[in-house]
Scaffold this active site. Structure first.
Site, PDB file in Angstrom:
ATOM      1  N   CYS A   2      25.931 -25.112 -28.177  1.00 18.63           N
ATOM      2  CA  CYS A   2      26.742 -26.193 -27.626  1.00 18.63           C
ATOM      3  C   CYS A   2      28.091 -26.322 -28.328  1.00 18.63           C
ATOM      4  O   CYS A   2      28.264 -25.881 -29.457  1.00 18.63           O
ATOM      5  CB  CYS A   2      25.990 -27.500 -27.786  1.00 18.63           C
ATOM      6  SG  CYS A   2      24.330 -27.437 -27.133  1.00 18.63           S
ATOM      7  N   ARG A  27      30.953 -19.182 -27.613  1.00 20.01           N
ATOM      8  CA  ARG A  27      29.684 -19.507 -28.270  1.00 20.01           C
ATOM      9  C   ARG A  27      28.499 -19.431 -27.303  1.00 20.01           C
ATOM     10  O   ARG A  27      27.356 -19.470 -27.745  1.00 20.01           O
ATOM     11  CB  ARG A  27      29.744 -20.914 -28.880  1.00 20.01           C
ATOM     12  CG  ARG A  27      30.814 -21.054 -29.937  1.00 20.01           C
ATOM     13  CD  ARG A  27      30.958 -22.489 -30.351  1.00 20.01           C
ATOM     14  NE  ARG A  27      29.819 -22.926 -31.142  1.00 20.01           N
ATOM     15  CZ  ARG A  27      29.779 -22.900 -32.462  1.00 20.01           C
ATOM     16  NH1 ARG A  27      30.822 -22.463 -33.128  1.00 20.01           N
ATOM     17  NH2 ARG A  27      28.729 -23.299 -33.119  1.00 20.01           N
ATOM     18  N   TRP A  79      24.052 -25.504 -24.232  1.00 17.46           N
ATOM     19  CA  TRP A  79      23.136 -24.363 -24.196  1.00 17.46           C
ATOM     20  C   TRP A  79      21.734 -24.973 -24.270  1.00 17.46           C
ATOM     21  O   TRP A  79      21.366 -25.572 -25.280  1.00 17.46           O
ATOM     22  CB  TRP A  79      23.403 -23.429 -25.372  1.00 17.46           C
ATOM     23  CG  TRP A  79      22.612 -22.159 -25.284  1.00 17.46           C
ATOM     24  CD1 TRP A  79      22.889 -21.078 -24.497  1.00 17.46           C
ATOM     25  CD2 TRP A  79      21.425 -21.829 -26.002  1.00 17.46           C
ATOM     26  NE1 TRP A  79      21.932 -20.114 -24.690  1.00 17.46           N
ATOM     27  CE2 TRP A  79      21.022 -20.546 -25.601  1.00 17.46           C
ATOM     28  CE3 TRP A  79      20.639 -22.513 -26.944  1.00 17.46           C
ATOM     29  CZ2 TRP A  79      19.895 -19.916 -26.099  1.00 17.46           C
ATOM     30  CZ3 TRP A  79      19.511 -21.891 -27.440  1.00 17.46           C
ATOM     31  CH2 TRP A  79      19.148 -20.604 -27.024  1.00 17.46           C
ATOM     32  N   ASN A 104      25.464 -32.044 -30.330  1.00 12.78           N
ATOM     33  CA  ASN A 104      25.052 -30.672 -30.680  1.00 12.78           C
ATOM     34  C   ASN A 104      23.877 -30.793 -31.639  1.00 12.78           C
ATOM     35  O   ASN A 104      23.916 -31.643 -32.532  1.00 12.78           O
ATOM     36  CB  ASN A 104      26.163 -29.932 -31.418  1.00 12.78           C
ATOM     37  CG  ASN A 104      27.226 -29.431 -30.476  1.00 12.78           C
ATOM     38  OD1 ASN A 104      27.155 -29.671 -29.281  1.00 12.78           O
ATOM     39  ND2 ASN A 104      28.209 -28.754 -31.028  1.00 12.78           N
ATOM     40  N   GLY A 105      22.912 -29.906 -31.519  1.00 13.07           N
ATOM     41  CA  GLY A 105      21.777 -29.936 -32.448  1.00 13.07           C
ATOM     42  C   GLY A 105      20.497 -30.289 -31.718  1.00 13.07           C
ATOM     43  O   GLY A 105      20.448 -30.308 -30.482  1.00 13.07           O
ATOM     44  N   GLU A 486      21.200   0.666 -44.947  1.00 15.32           N
ATOM     45  CA  GLU A 486      22.415   0.090 -44.362  1.00 15.32           C
ATOM     46  C   GLU A 486      23.645   0.465 -45.212  1.00 15.32           C
ATOM     47  O   GLU A 486      24.701   0.803 -44.675  1.00 15.32           O
ATOM     48  CB  GLU A 486      22.246  -1.433 -44.234  1.00 15.32           C
ATOM     49  CG  GLU A 486      23.452  -2.196 -43.731  1.00 15.32           C
ATOM     50  CD  GLU A 486      23.984  -1.750 -42.362  1.00 15.32           C
ATOM     51  OE1 GLU A 486      23.317  -0.981 -41.666  1.00 15.32           O
ATOM     52  OE2 GLU A 486      25.107  -2.160 -42.029  1.00 15.32           O
ATOM     53  N   LYS A 490      26.824   2.661 -43.847  1.00 22.70           N
ATOM     54  CA  LYS A 490      28.220   2.200 -43.949  1.00 22.70           C
ATOM     55  C   LYS A 490      29.084   3.277 -44.585  1.00 22.70           C
ATOM     56  O   LYS A 490      30.172   3.560 -44.118  1.00 22.70           O
ATOM     57  CB  LYS A 490      28.352   0.915 -44.789  1.00 22.70           C
ATOM     58  CG  LYS A 490      27.833  -0.364 -44.208  1.00 22.70           C
ATOM     59  CD  LYS A 490      28.653  -0.932 -43.067  1.00 22.70           C
ATOM     60  CE  LYS A 490      28.172  -0.375 -41.750  1.00 22.70           C
ATOM     61  NZ  LYS A 490      27.182  -1.072 -41.036  1.00 22.70           N
ATOM     62  N   GLU A 493      29.562   6.352 -42.301  1.00 25.29           N
ATOM     63  CA  GLU A 493      30.284   5.991 -41.083  1.00 25.29           C
ATOM     64  C   GLU A 493      31.806   5.930 -41.294  1.00 25.29           C
ATOM     65  O   GLU A 493      32.567   6.437 -40.484  1.00 25.29           O
ATOM     66  CB  GLU A 493      29.771   4.600 -40.687  1.00 25.29           C
ATOM     67  CG  GLU A 493      29.859   4.242 -39.264  1.00 25.29           C
ATOM     68  CD  GLU A 493      29.226   2.876 -38.993  1.00 25.29           C
ATOM     69  OE1 GLU A 493      28.838   2.143 -39.930  1.00 25.29           O
ATOM     70  OE2 GLU A 493      29.149   2.526 -37.818  1.00 25.29           O
ATOM     71  N   HIS A 509       9.290  13.021 -54.832  1.00 24.07           N
ATOM     72  CA  HIS A 509       8.613  13.826 -53.810  1.00 24.07           C
ATOM     73  C   HIS A 509       9.591  14.756 -53.090  1.00 24.07           C
ATOM     74  O   HIS A 509       9.299  15.243 -52.008  1.00 24.07           O
ATOM     75  CB  HIS A 509       7.900  12.910 -52.812  1.00 24.07           C
ATOM     76  CG  HIS A 509       6.849  12.071 -53.469  1.00 24.07           C
ATOM     77  ND1 HIS A 509       5.649  12.575 -53.905  1.00 24.07           N
ATOM     78  CD2 HIS A 509       6.849  10.764 -53.829  1.00 24.07           C
ATOM     79  CE1 HIS A 509       4.942  11.626 -54.488  1.00 24.07           C
ATOM     80  NE2 HIS A 509       5.657  10.504 -54.454  1.00 24.07           N
ATOM     81  N   LYS A 608      32.444   1.287 -30.703  1.00 24.17           N
ATOM     82  CA  LYS A 608      31.875  -0.001 -31.130  1.00 24.17           C
ATOM     83  C   LYS A 608      30.594  -0.306 -30.370  1.00 24.17           C
ATOM     84  O   LYS A 608      29.613  -0.747 -30.935  1.00 24.17           O
ATOM     85  CB  LYS A 608      32.914  -1.113 -30.933  1.00 24.17           C
ATOM     86  CG  LYS A 608      32.438  -2.495 -31.372  1.00 24.17           C
ATOM     87  CD  LYS A 608      32.201  -2.532 -32.882  1.00 24.17           C
ATOM     88  CE  LYS A 608      31.552  -3.824 -33.337  1.00 24.17           C
ATOM     89  NZ  LYS A 608      30.908  -3.660 -34.657  1.00 24.17           N
TER      90      LYS A 608
HETATM   91  C1  AGP Z   1      26.874   0.222 -37.407  1.00 23.47           C
HETATM   92  O1  AGP Z   1      27.903   0.064 -38.283  1.00 23.47           O
HETATM   93  C2  AGP Z   1      27.210   0.819 -36.108  1.00 23.47           C
HETATM   94  N1  AGP Z   1      28.350   0.321 -35.482  1.00 23.47           N
HETATM   95  C3  AGP Z   1      26.032   1.079 -35.185  1.00 23.47           C
HETATM   96  O2  AGP Z   1      24.984   1.606 -35.919  1.00 23.47           O
HETATM   97  C4  AGP Z   1      25.502  -0.121 -34.380  1.00 23.47           C
HETATM   98  O3  AGP Z   1      24.833  -1.006 -35.217  1.00 23.47           O
HETATM   99  C5  AGP Z   1      24.581   0.403 -33.265  1.00 23.47           C
HETATM  100  O4  AGP Z   1      25.332   1.209 -32.395  1.00 23.47           O
HETATM  101  C6  AGP Z   1      23.916  -0.710 -32.499  1.00 23.47           C
HETATM  102  O5  AGP Z   1      24.840  -1.537 -31.860  1.00 23.47           O
HETATM  103  P1  AGP Z   1      24.420  -2.949 -31.315  1.00 23.47           P
HETATM  104  O6  AGP Z   1      24.046  -3.782 -32.481  1.00 23.47           O
HETATM  105  O7  AGP Z   1      25.651  -3.448 -30.608  1.00 23.47           O
HETATM  106  O8  AGP Z   1      23.280  -2.755 -30.385  1.00 23.47           O
END
Ligand code: AGP
Length: 613
Positions: A2, A27, A79, A104-105, A486, A490, A493, A509, A608
C-alpha cells in the site's frame, strides 16, 4: 504494497495526491482511492470520495469525470490483505459521513475489535481491518474527543502495524497521522504541508521532510506541524533532500551496483515495514489467502535461478532449523525437465528479482499441473508474470535493480524468506517468546548492514591483491555455503575471475589440490557452532601455501597471520549472519572489478533479465 499520500494546502490538492499515487505505483497495488474535504453550496464541509479497482490512471479518469475538489485530502493505493480487491475494500475508509482514513499495515486484533464495535451498533461495509480503525475513532469522537485525542486513544487499542492518515469534516483544517511499523514522512511546504508513506511521492511539491519515528502521532495543519511521542510533544528535525536519486540514476555513485549495495539498509527496512510488528511477523502481508495456505504446509519446494537460487539455499537452512519443515531447492532450468514427485502438503515457492526469468516461469507453469498446496512468488516486480501467475506473492521492496549483478534484490529476498520461515514455524510450535526474539533480531538488520558497509575502504585496499588472479576459491560451512556461492558468483560475473565455492568441509575431498600461493581463498566465518571446524579447514589451506582472506565476526577475534588476512565484520546474531556476510563479498567483487576496469553494471555476455531459455 500500500501507499499513502495526504495534503493540506490553500490550493487544490487533488492533482498533487494523484501524482503522489502515480509515484508510488512501483510498489504494486490492486486498487486506489482518494477523499477530499469539499464544500457544499452553503459552504459546509463534507468528505467526497472516489475509489476504483486497478491502476492509478483508472482513478485519474474517474476523478476527472467527478466534481471532486478540495484543499485537504488523503489518497491510497491498496494491496489486498483483508478482503479481495474491490471498490468497497479500497481506501479511504469511512465511519459515517464525518471521518475518512487511509492505512498501511495490518491490524492483527481487528476481529476482536470489530465484534465489540458490531455489538455497539456499528455496521461494516468492507472486509478490511482498516474500517475498524475508522469506527474506533468515530466512537471516541461522539464521546467528545477532538480528532487528535480520538486517534491517540484509538492507536492504543491497535496491535500490529500501521501508518495512518485521518481527516474529519468537523475539523476540516487538519490531517492527523500516526505510525507504528509502517513508514510515514511529513513533507514540509510553505503555507501547505503533506504526508506520504515514501518521500518519493512528494518530490513534486517539497524537498523538506520530517521522518516520523515509531510511535509518533502528528497533527498537520497548513502553517503548523505538531508531533507527540508517548504523550509528550516532541520536535523532529527537518531533513532537506535536495535531489532524491531515483532508481534509474546513479547519483553520487560511480556505478549502479555500488549504489544498490549501499541502498541495502534502506530497502531491507522498506521490505520489513508493514510485514513485521514490534514483536511478531504479520502473515496477512503474504495475501488474503496466505494463512489458510500456510496451515496446510508440511514441506517446501523452492525453485529459482542464479542469485535467487542462492537465496533459496539459505532459506532451506532457516526452514529446517526454525520451522522444522523439510525444504528442497532446485535450479529452475533443471526442475522444469525432471519427473517431480510431490510430497503431500508441499508449498511451491519461486524466487525471482525480475519475475520474468523464462526458466523460473516455466517451472511455475509445470508445478501448477502438479499437486502442490499452492504457489508463492517472492519477487521484486509487482506486475511481473511470476506474481500474476502465482496463487500468493510477497514483494521485495528493493526498488528497480539496474546493475546486472544482483545485490539488493538478494538481501531483500533473504529478509522475506526469514519472515516466511517464522510464519511457518508458528505452525510447528515456535513460541510467541521465540518469535519475539527472532523479530527483535530482524529489526536490527538494517543497522548491522549499515555498519558492515563501513568496511568498504578496507575491502577496496585488499581487492587490489585479486586483480591479477585468474582463479579463486570461496569457502563457507552450513548456511554460509550459499553465501560463499553468492560471493563467487558475484566475483566471476563482474570481474571475470574464475571463482568456485565449496562447503569448507569438502576441501580435502578434491579442491585442496588447487591450492597454491597463486590461489586466493576467501572464507566467511560468523560466530556459530561450526567455527572450530571451519578454522581447521582454513589451516589446511594456509599449510599448503594458500593465501586466505577471512571475513570473520569481530567477536571471535580471529587474528591475521602471515598467510591469513582477517577482515572483521560487525558482530551479529547467527540468524542474520547469511545476510550480513553477503555484503562484504558484494563489496569485494565490486572493487576487484573496478580495479580490473571491467564494465561493472553491464558485464559481458549477460542480461539483467533472462527471458529466454
Ligand atoms: C545474479 O547476479 C544474476 N544477475 C543472475 O544470476 C540472476 O539472479 C538470475 O538470472 C535470476 O534472475 P531473477 O532473480 O530475475 O529470476
Amino acid at each position: 504494497m500500500c501507499g499513502i499520500v495526504g495534503a493540506i494546502a490553500e490550493r487544490e490538492v487533488r492533482e498533487i495526491l494523484l501524482e503522489g499515487l502515480k509515484r508510488l505505483e512501483y510498489r504494486g497495488y490492486d486498487s486506489a482511492g482518494i477523499a477530499l474535504i469539499s464544500q457544499k453550496k452553503n459552504g459546509d464541509p463534507f468528505i467526497d470520495t472516489v475509489k476504483t479497482v486497478g491502476k492509478v490512471n483508472k482513478l485519474q479518469s474517474a476523478v476527472k469525470s467527478s466534481k471532486l475538489s478540495g484543499r485537504v485530502g488523503i489518497a491510497h493505493t491498496r494491496w489486498a490483505t483483508h478482503g479481495k480487491p474491490s471498490v468497497t475494500n479500497a481506501h479511504p475508509h469511512r465511519s459515517g459521513e464525518d471521518i475518512a482514513l487511509v492505512h498501511n499495515g495490518i491490524i492483527e486484533n481487528f476481529e476482536a475489535l470489530r465484534s465489540v464495535l458490531v455489538k455497539e451498533g456499528y455496521g461494516f461495509e468492507s472486509d478490511t481491518d482498516t474500517e475498524t480503525i475508522a469506527h474506533l475513532i468515530h466512537q471516541r469522537r461522539v464521546k467528545g474527543d477532538s480528532l487528535l485525542e480520538a486517534v491517540k486513544a484509538t492507536v492504543k487499542r491497535l496491535e500490529g502495524a500501521y501508518g495512518l492518515c485521518v481527516i474529519d469534516n468537523n475539523e476540516p483544517d487538519k490531517l492527523i497521522v500516526a505510525r507504528s511499523g509502517s513508514p510515514l514522512v511529513i513533507g514540509v511546504g510553505i503555507g501547505e504541508n503533506f504526508v506520504a508513506s515514501d518521500p518519493l511521492a512528494l518530490g513534486q511539491v517539497t524537498d523538506r521532510f520530517i521522518y516520523l519515528e515509531e510511535g509518533d502521532i502528528a497533527q498537520i495543519e497548513r502553517e503548523e506541524i505538531s508531533i507527540w511521542h508517548k504523550s509528550k510533544k516532541v520536535k523532529r528535525e527537518i531533513t532537506t533532500v535536495l535531489h532524491q536519486a531515483g532508481d534509474t540514476e546513479k547519483g553520487q555513485y560511480q556505478h549502479f551496483m555500488l549504489k544498490e549495495i549501499f541502498e541495502q539498509p534502506r530497502v531491507i527496512q522498506e521490505t520489513l515495514d508493514g510485514r513485521v510488528s514490534k514483536t511478531s511477523v504479520l502473515e496477512q502481508a503474504f495475501g488474503i489467502e496466505a494463512p489458510a495456505i500456510f496451515d496446510q504446509v508440511q514441506s517446501v519446494q523452492i525453485v529459482a535461478c542464479g542469485t535467487s537460487s542462492h537465496a533459496g539455499l539459505v532459506a532451506k537452512y532457516w526452514l529446517e532449523s526454525i520451522a522444522k519443515i523439510p525444504c528442497q531447492v532446485d535450479i529452475a532450468s533443471d526442475y522444469r525437465y525432471r519427473d517431480i514427485i510431490v510430497q503431500p502438503g508441499t508449498l511451491f515457492v519461486t524466487i525471482s528479482q525480475s519475475g520474468e526469468t523464462a526458466d523460473t516461469l516455466a517451472a511455475l507453469r509445470y508445478a501448477k499441473k502438479l499437486k502442490y498446496v499452492a504457489s508463492l512468488a517472492i519477487c521484486n516486480v509487482a506486475t511481473s508474470s511470476l506474481v500474476r501467475e502465482s496463487d500468493i506473492s510477497m514483494l521485495t521492496m528493493a526498488g528497480q535493480e539496474i546493475g546486472v549483478a544482483s545485490t539488493k534484490a538478494f538481501t531483500t529476498q533473504l529478509a522475506i524468506l526469514l519472515v516466511m520461515a517464522i510464519v511457518l514455524a508458528r505452525r510447528t510450535g515456535l513460541s510467541a517468546e521465540k518469535e519475539k526474539k527472532l523479530v527483535k533480531e530482524l529489526h536490527k538488520l538494517p543497522h548491522v548492514i549499515e555498519k558492515t558497509l563501513g568496511l568498504h575502504r578496507q575491502i577496496k585496499t585488499i581487492s587490489k591483491q585479486f586483480s591479477d588472479k585468474h582463479h579463486s576459491l570461496f569457502l563457507g560451512r552450513g548456511i554460509q555455503y550459499p553465501v560463499a556461492k553468492e560471493g563467487a558468483l558475484k566475483l566471476k560475473e563482474i570481474s571475470y575471475i574464475h571463482a568456485e565455492a565449496y562447503p569448507a568441509g569438502e576441501l580435502k575431498h578434491g579442491p585442496l589440490a588447487l591450492v597454491d600461493n597463486k590461489m586466493p581463498v576467501v572464507a566467511v566465518a560468523p560466530n556459530n557452532d561450526l567455527l572450530g571446524k571451519l578454522k581447521a579447514n582454513l589451516s589446511e589451506v594456509s599449510a599448503r601455501g594458500g593465501k586466505l582472506y577471512v571475513f570473520a565476526d569481530e567477536s571471535i577475534k580471529y587474528q591475521s597471520e602471515k598467510r591469513i588476512k582477517v577482515i572483521n565484520v560487525p558482530s551479529c546474531s547467527e540468524i542474520l549472519a547469511p545476510i550480513v556476510f553477503t555484503v562484504p563479498l558484494q563489496l569485494l567483487s565490486y572493487y576487484v572489478a573496478l580495479t580490473k576496469g571491467t564494465d561493472v553494471d553491464h558485464p559481458r555476455n549477460l542480461a539483467k533479465s533472462v527471458t529466454v531459455e
